[in-house]
Design an enzyme around this catalytic site. Structure first.
Site, PDB file in Angstrom:
ATOM      1  N   ASP A   7      -0.861  -6.161   0.242  1.00  0.00           N
ATOM      2  CA  ASP A   7      -1.373  -5.214   1.419  1.00  0.00           C
ATOM      3  C   ASP A   7      -2.979  -5.412   1.380  1.00  0.00           C
ATOM      4  O   ASP A   7      -3.549  -5.191   0.343  1.00  0.00           O
ATOM      5  CB  ASP A   7      -0.801  -4.273   1.340  1.00  0.00           C
ATOM      6  CG  ASP A   7       0.424  -4.121   2.185  1.00  0.00           C
ATOM      7  OD1 ASP A   7       0.826  -4.738   3.016  1.00  0.00           O
ATOM      8  OD2 ASP A   7       1.298  -3.072   1.978  1.00  0.00           O
ATOM      9  N   ASP A  58       0.819  -1.301   0.059  1.00  0.00           N
ATOM     10  CA  ASP A  58      -0.044   0.084  -0.065  1.00  0.00           C
ATOM     11  C   ASP A  58       0.908   1.148   0.025  1.00  0.00           C
ATOM     12  O   ASP A  58       0.467   2.407  -0.191  1.00  0.00           O
ATOM     13  CB  ASP A  58      -1.049   0.011   1.115  1.00  0.00           C
ATOM     14  CG  ASP A  58      -0.453  -0.056   2.645  1.00  0.00           C
ATOM     15  OD1 ASP A  58       0.763  -0.149   2.536  1.00  0.00           O
ATOM     16  OD2 ASP A  58      -1.133   0.158   3.473  1.00  0.00           O
ATOM     17  N   SER A  59       2.132   0.965  -0.089  1.00  0.00           N
ATOM     18  CA  SER A  59       3.243   2.280  -0.132  1.00  0.00           C
ATOM     19  C   SER A  59       2.992   2.810  -1.634  1.00  0.00           C
ATOM     20  O   SER A  59       3.365   3.913  -1.675  1.00  0.00           O
ATOM     21  CB  SER A  59       4.768   1.579  -0.069  1.00  0.00           C
ATOM     22  OG  SER A  59       4.605   0.536  -0.932  1.00  0.00           O
ATOM     23  N   LYS A  94      -1.404  -9.302   3.422  1.00  0.00           N
ATOM     24  CA  LYS A  94      -0.494  -8.847   4.941  1.00  0.00           C
ATOM     25  C   LYS A  94      -1.656  -7.628   5.125  1.00  0.00           C
ATOM     26  O   LYS A  94      -2.041  -6.634   4.547  1.00  0.00           O
ATOM     27  CB  LYS A  94       0.718  -8.213   4.292  1.00  0.00           C
ATOM     28  CG  LYS A  94       1.472  -7.592   5.489  1.00  0.00           C
ATOM     29  CD  LYS A  94       3.026  -7.116   4.969  1.00  0.00           C
ATOM     30  CE  LYS A  94       3.021  -5.809   4.256  1.00  0.00           C
ATOM     31  NZ  LYS A  94       2.593  -4.724   5.186  1.00  0.00           N
ATOM     32  N   GLU A  99      -1.523  -4.933   8.771  1.00  0.00           N
ATOM     33  CA  GLU A  99      -1.128  -4.260  10.302  1.00  0.00           C
ATOM     34  C   GLU A  99      -1.715  -4.688  11.483  1.00  0.00           C
ATOM     35  O   GLU A  99      -3.094  -4.837  11.457  1.00  0.00           O
ATOM     36  CB  GLU A  99      -0.832  -2.830  10.149  1.00  0.00           C
ATOM     37  CG  GLU A  99       0.093  -2.396   8.761  1.00  0.00           C
ATOM     38  CD  GLU A  99      -0.093  -1.226   8.533  1.00  0.00           C
ATOM     39  OE1 GLU A  99       0.519  -0.469   7.577  1.00  0.00           O
ATOM     40  OE2 GLU A  99      -0.483  -0.206   9.367  1.00  0.00           O
ATOM     41  N   GLU A 123       8.933  -3.232  11.106  1.00  0.00           N
ATOM     42  CA  GLU A 123       9.290  -2.062  10.533  1.00  0.00           C
ATOM     43  C   GLU A 123       9.710  -0.999  11.559  1.00  0.00           C
ATOM     44  O   GLU A 123       8.614  -0.778  12.677  1.00  0.00           O
ATOM     45  CB  GLU A 123       8.126  -1.419   9.849  1.00  0.00           C
ATOM     46  CG  GLU A 123       8.507  -0.104   9.131  1.00  0.00           C
ATOM     47  CD  GLU A 123       7.467   0.403   7.991  1.00  0.00           C
ATOM     48  OE1 GLU A 123       7.799   1.676   7.680  1.00  0.00           O
ATOM     49  OE2 GLU A 123       6.447  -0.473   7.924  1.00  0.00           O
TER      50      GLU A 123
END
Length: 258
Positions: A81, A42-43, A109, A111, A178
């Site tokens: 993501d 999602d960067s 993935k 968070e 991270e």
């Protein structure tokens, strides 16, 4: 790459390499160079859409880019993501994870830790492979007060470690760590049977991931943990240099760690 290979990497102490890709062209180069994992991150909210954070990324965005990357990926493990607010309940998590898998992802993935217990468990129950993400969580950057190193205090470090162990217990296959101190990255990696993939978490993680635009020196004012590998040659040679540096444990150095 098959998902079961992740544990094999850890068992034989071979470092895992991971780069982000958002389109077929970059994915093809990375795949042919032998990157172990390609992450549709999602960067893209930062490097593709130009945003200050990842909060503006939608499921539609992730599905579009996952489909493009999947077209050009035949060897690497493809992880996608789950974007901001796409896993707020177990039902929503399962539905959106299915969409990403149908688009070509082999693993999803997202968070967080114990606050998403039901989300992790429903994917485990439905045999959808998951990659966790602890430490700095870009989707929670506003709550965390910005892009800051996490786990510096003893209590915060213990919380991250306990979340990592919980994720392993819920069937998570690997965990991205991270922006945490290298000492904590090492401790967590040694405490788990599943591999860790670090980004600003020290050389002792079981693998390393970089945003490809950072690795190629495109990003302006990159974080401390970034190294520009495109100093000579072309994108393929830079990718090969990144792979070799991770495998030989010459990256990251103390210069790139907290």
């Amino acid at each position: 790459m098959k998902i079961d290979a992740l544990k094999t990497f850890k068992q034989r102490s071979e470092k895992i390499t991971c780069l982000t890709a958002y389109d077929a062209s970059f994915a093809s180069v990375f795949d042919q160079c032998g990157v172990d994992i390609i992450l549709v991150g999602d960067s893209l909210g930062n490097v593709i859409k130009g945003g200050e954070n990842t909060l503006g990324v939608s499921m539609k965005d992730m599905l579009y880019h996952t489909q493009a990357v999947a077209q050009a990926t035949s060897q690497a493990l493809l992880i996608s993501d789950m974007p901001y607010q796409s896993y707020t309940s177990a039902k929503q998590t399962l539905e959106n994870a299915k969409y990403l898998m149908q688009a070509g992802a082999q693993m999803v993935k997202f968070e967080g830790g114990r606050e998403h217990e039901s989300a992790f468990k429903i994917l485990q129950d439905n045999h959808i492979p998951v990659c966790g993400h602890l430490g700095l969580q870009p989707q929670a950057v506003l709550e965390m007060g910005g892009y800051k190193v996490q786990g510096r205090s003893e209590d915060d470090a213990q919380r991250i470690l306990e979340n990592a162990k919980a994720l392993e217990g819920w069937g998570v296959k690997t965990i991205v760590l991270e922006c945490i101190p290298a000492k904590l990255g090492k401790k967590i990696s040694q405490s788990l049977n599943i591999p860790t993939i670090g980004i600003g978490a020290g050389v002792d993680c079981d693998g390393q991931v970089l945003v490809s635009y950072d690795m190629l020196g495109i990003t302006q004012n990159p974080p401390k943990f970034v190294k520009n590998f495109l100093t000579n040659g072309n994108i393929a040679s830079a990718t090969n240099d990144f792979i070799q540096a991770v495998k030989r444990q010459t990256f990251p150095t103390d210069k790139h760690s907290y």
